[in-house]
Design a protein around this motif. Structure first.
Motif, mmCIF file in Angstrom:
data_model
loop_
_atom_site.group_PDB
_atom_site.id
_atom_site.type_symbol
_atom_site.label_atom_id
_atom_site.label_comp_id
_atom_site.label_asym_id
_atom_site.label_seq_id
_atom_site.Cartn_x
_atom_site.Cartn_y
_atom_site.Cartn_z
ATOM 1 N N MET A 1 0.719 -1.187 -0.052
ATOM 2 C CA MET A 1 0.008 -0.078 0.037
ATOM 3 C C MET A 1 0.788 1.391 -0.066
ATOM 4 N N THR A 2 0.377 2.324 -0.817
ATOM 5 C CA THR A 2 1.230 3.608 -0.804
ATOM 6 C C THR A 2 1.190 4.188 0.529
ATOM 7 N N PHE A 3 1.974 4.929 0.801
ATOM 8 C CA PHE A 3 1.798 5.655 2.248
ATOM 9 C C PHE A 3 0.776 6.846 2.080
ATOM 10 N N SER A 4 0.536 7.135 1.146
ATOM 11 C CA SER A 4 -0.633 8.257 0.910
ATOM 12 C C SER A 4 -2.109 7.542 1.278
ATOM 13 N N ASN A 5 -2.082 6.386 0.696
ATOM 14 C CA ASN A 5 -3.220 5.668 0.892
ATOM 15 C C ASN A 5 -3.655 5.024 2.303
ATOM 16 N N TYR A 6 -2.442 4.815 2.904
ATOM 17 C CA TYR A 6 -2.274 4.378 4.335
ATOM 18 C C TYR A 6 -2.817 5.482 5.159
ATOM 19 N N MET A 7 -2.106 6.921 4.922
ATOM 20 C CA MET A 7 -2.696 8.057 5.497
ATOM 21 C C MET A 7 -3.991 8.396 5.324
ATOM 22 N N THR A 8 -4.358 8.401 4.208
ATOM 23 C CA THR A 8 -5.792 8.568 4.021
ATOM 24 C C THR A 8 -6.861 7.734 4.864
ATOM 25 N N PHE A 146 -3.677 16.848 4.189
ATOM 26 C CA PHE A 146 -3.683 16.093 2.999
ATOM 27 C C PHE A 146 -2.830 14.608 3.119
ATOM 28 N N PRO A 147 -3.008 13.767 2.656
ATOM 29 C CA PRO A 147 -2.171 12.670 2.474
ATOM 30 C C PRO A 147 -0.786 13.030 2.005
ATOM 31 N N CYS A 148 0.414 12.210 2.319
ATOM 32 C CA CYS A 148 1.501 12.364 1.755
ATOM 33 C C CYS A 148 2.354 11.178 1.172
ATOM 34 N N GLU A 149 3.256 11.273 0.596
ATOM 35 C CA GLU A 149 4.129 10.175 0.188
ATOM 36 C C GLU A 149 5.389 10.566 1.046
ATOM 37 N N LEU A 150 6.110 9.236 1.471
ATOM 38 C CA LEU A 150 7.444 9.520 1.972
ATOM 39 C C LEU A 150 8.450 9.040 1.193
ATOM 40 N N PHE A 151 9.586 9.996 1.204
ATOM 41 C CA PHE A 151 10.579 9.912 0.197
ATOM 42 C C PHE A 151 12.030 9.919 0.864
ATOM 43 N N PHE A 152 12.768 8.945 0.489
ATOM 44 C CA PHE A 152 14.076 8.716 1.111
ATOM 45 C C PHE A 152 15.056 8.370 -0.069
ATOM 46 N N LYS A 153 16.127 9.332 -0.389
ATOM 47 C CA LYS A 153 17.107 8.985 -1.195
ATOM 48 C C LYS A 153 16.851 8.392 -2.268
ATOM 49 N N GLY A 154 15.955 8.898 -3.058
ATOM 50 C CA GLY A 154 15.286 8.281 -4.494
ATOM 51 C C GLY A 154 14.206 7.252 -4.191
ATOM 52 N N LYS A 155 13.922 6.976 -3.121
ATOM 53 C CA LYS A 155 12.743 5.835 -3.173
ATOM 54 C C LYS A 155 11.706 6.173 -2.347
ATOM 55 N N THR A 156 10.361 5.880 -2.761
ATOM 56 C CA THR A 156 9.157 6.338 -2.075
ATOM 57 C C THR A 156 8.618 4.836 -1.247
ATOM 58 N N ALA A 157 8.002 5.270 -0.169
ATOM 59 C CA ALA A 157 7.634 4.470 0.832
ATOM 60 C C ALA A 157 6.464 3.544 0.459
ATOM 61 N N ARG A 158 6.350 2.434 1.059
ATOM 62 C CA ARG A 158 5.129 1.448 0.891
ATOM 63 C C ARG A 158 5.028 0.959 2.497
ATOM 64 N N VAL A 159 3.639 0.941 2.756
ATOM 65 C CA VAL A 159 3.439 0.212 4.030
ATOM 66 C C VAL A 159 2.805 -1.112 3.908
ATOM 67 N N GLU A 160 3.759 -2.069 4.844
ATOM 68 C CA GLU A 160 3.256 -3.635 4.796
ATOM 69 C C GLU A 160 2.054 -3.861 5.651
ATOM 70 N N GLU A 161 1.563 -5.042 5.751
ATOM 71 C CA GLU A 161 0.244 -5.091 6.272
ATOM 72 C C GLU A 161 0.573 -5.111 8.201
#
Length: 331
Positions: A1-8, A146-161
């Motif tokens: 799941m994208t972090f923005s969906n998780y935050m939403t 607003f929801p956000c995505e998390l970014f770290f050194k070229g990569k975007t976050a996803r959230v595990e179950e």
């Protein structure tokens, strides 16, 4: 799941934090300018009157709050309009943008109890439903929600179950935004562009004013955090139990106002200014309102309200960390 969906889901899902009424202030998880003093809304009312006198706002303009929670903010604005320019209550139309039916009902009940048929009030679920000639839009602490995505050194976050966050996704849009705002890590807000575009289409002419915490330039690290009963937990703090916090606490981050500015300018709306809340409220006349109170009220009441106003404008509380951003769309 994208972090923005998780935050939403955290904030706006069926069991999300903002899906039901939450106490704000001493009994809640955090303070806002609205919970601190009625003079916050009063100062906005004074500014609205100045726009009428300037000729930018018509006597039959629409006054619209976006995300009104209980309705206290717009009620304070209306109360001070009644005190300062009562005839505007009958000529203005008041609108609240609120996605949740339960909160709409609470707002409607509160404003009906407060003002009855003295005002014209309606609700819409999004700005896309609104089409008016001339408007003043106001929002308090909306861009940090607003929801956000998390970014770290070229990569975007996803959230595990299990709620664990992994930075292993390639996302061109997020990477482009991170490069634009010179971030190698941090939050990239999602939805500013659509929001600005919807507002630009909602009124032919308008002024929009919003208050939030953050800076014009992006901060160089993560600011994502959770508020629980006035305690603050950085999102990556080992003490934070994310499963327990999910949906029951507020999750937020610092606003990059340059991103907000760019979104509105891309929508054809003119950026006017970004100021510290302290400076903005003083410039719009909050001290003059206090002087009026001092002349017309008991000294004890005046001193009580003065102490509340200090919370709004003192640099070590809300005055400096919070910013006011203002835009205009003219013909």
């Amino acid at each position: 799941m994208t972090f923005s969906n998780y935050m939403t889901q955290w904030l706006y899902g069926e069991q999300g934090y903002y899906a039901t009424y939450r106490a704000i202030g001493k009994e809640g998880d955090f303070y806002t300018a609205v919970s601190a003093s009625k003079f916050f809304g009063g100062t906005i009312a004074k500014h609205i009157i100045s726009l009428v006198d300037e000729g930018f706002l018509a006597n039959d303009a629409t006054i619209c709050e976006i995300g009104a929670h209980h309705g206290y903010f717009i009620a304070d604005v209306i109360e001070f309009l009644y005190t300062l320019r009562p005839e505007l209550l009958k000529s203005f139309s008041f609108v609240i943008v609120e996605r949740f039916d339960a909160l709409q009902e609470q707002q409607r009940n509160y404003l009906n109890t407060s003002f009855g048929d003295a005002i014209s009030l309606s609700h819409v679920k999004s700005l896309s439903e609104l089409h008016v000639e001339n408007a003043f839009f106001i929002a308090n602490e909306i861009f940090d929600a607003f929801p956000c995505e998390l970014f770290f050194k070229g990569k975007t976050a996803r959230v595990e179950e299990d709620g664990n966050v992994e930075f292993d996704v390639d996302d061109e849009w997020v990477s482009a935004k991170a490069a634009k705002y010179h971030k190698d890590r941090g939050e990239i807000a999602v939805g500013y562009e659509e929001f600005a575009s919807e507002m630009a289409s909602a009124a032919k002419t308008f002024e929009f004013m919003s208050f939030d915490y953050g800076e014009m330039m992006a901060r160089p690290d993560f600011s994502l955090r959770v508020y629980d009963k006035h305690k603050v937990y950085p999102f990556f703090d080992e003490e934070l139990n994310r499963k327990e916090a999910f949906g029951s606490t507020d999750i937020t981050y610092d606003v990059t106002f340059e991103h907000v500015k760019d979104a509105y300018e891309e929508a054809g709306v003119t950026f006017i200014e970004l100021k510290a809340q302290m400076t903005a409220l003083v410039n719009m006349g909050i001290l003059e309102l206090l002087e009026m109170l001092q002349k017309n009220a008991d000294e004890k009441i005046y001193k009580q309200e003065l102490e509340k106003v200090k919370m709004l404008i003192m640099p070590d509380f809300l005055g400096e960390r919070f910013k006011m951003i203002r835009f205009r769309k003219e013909r």
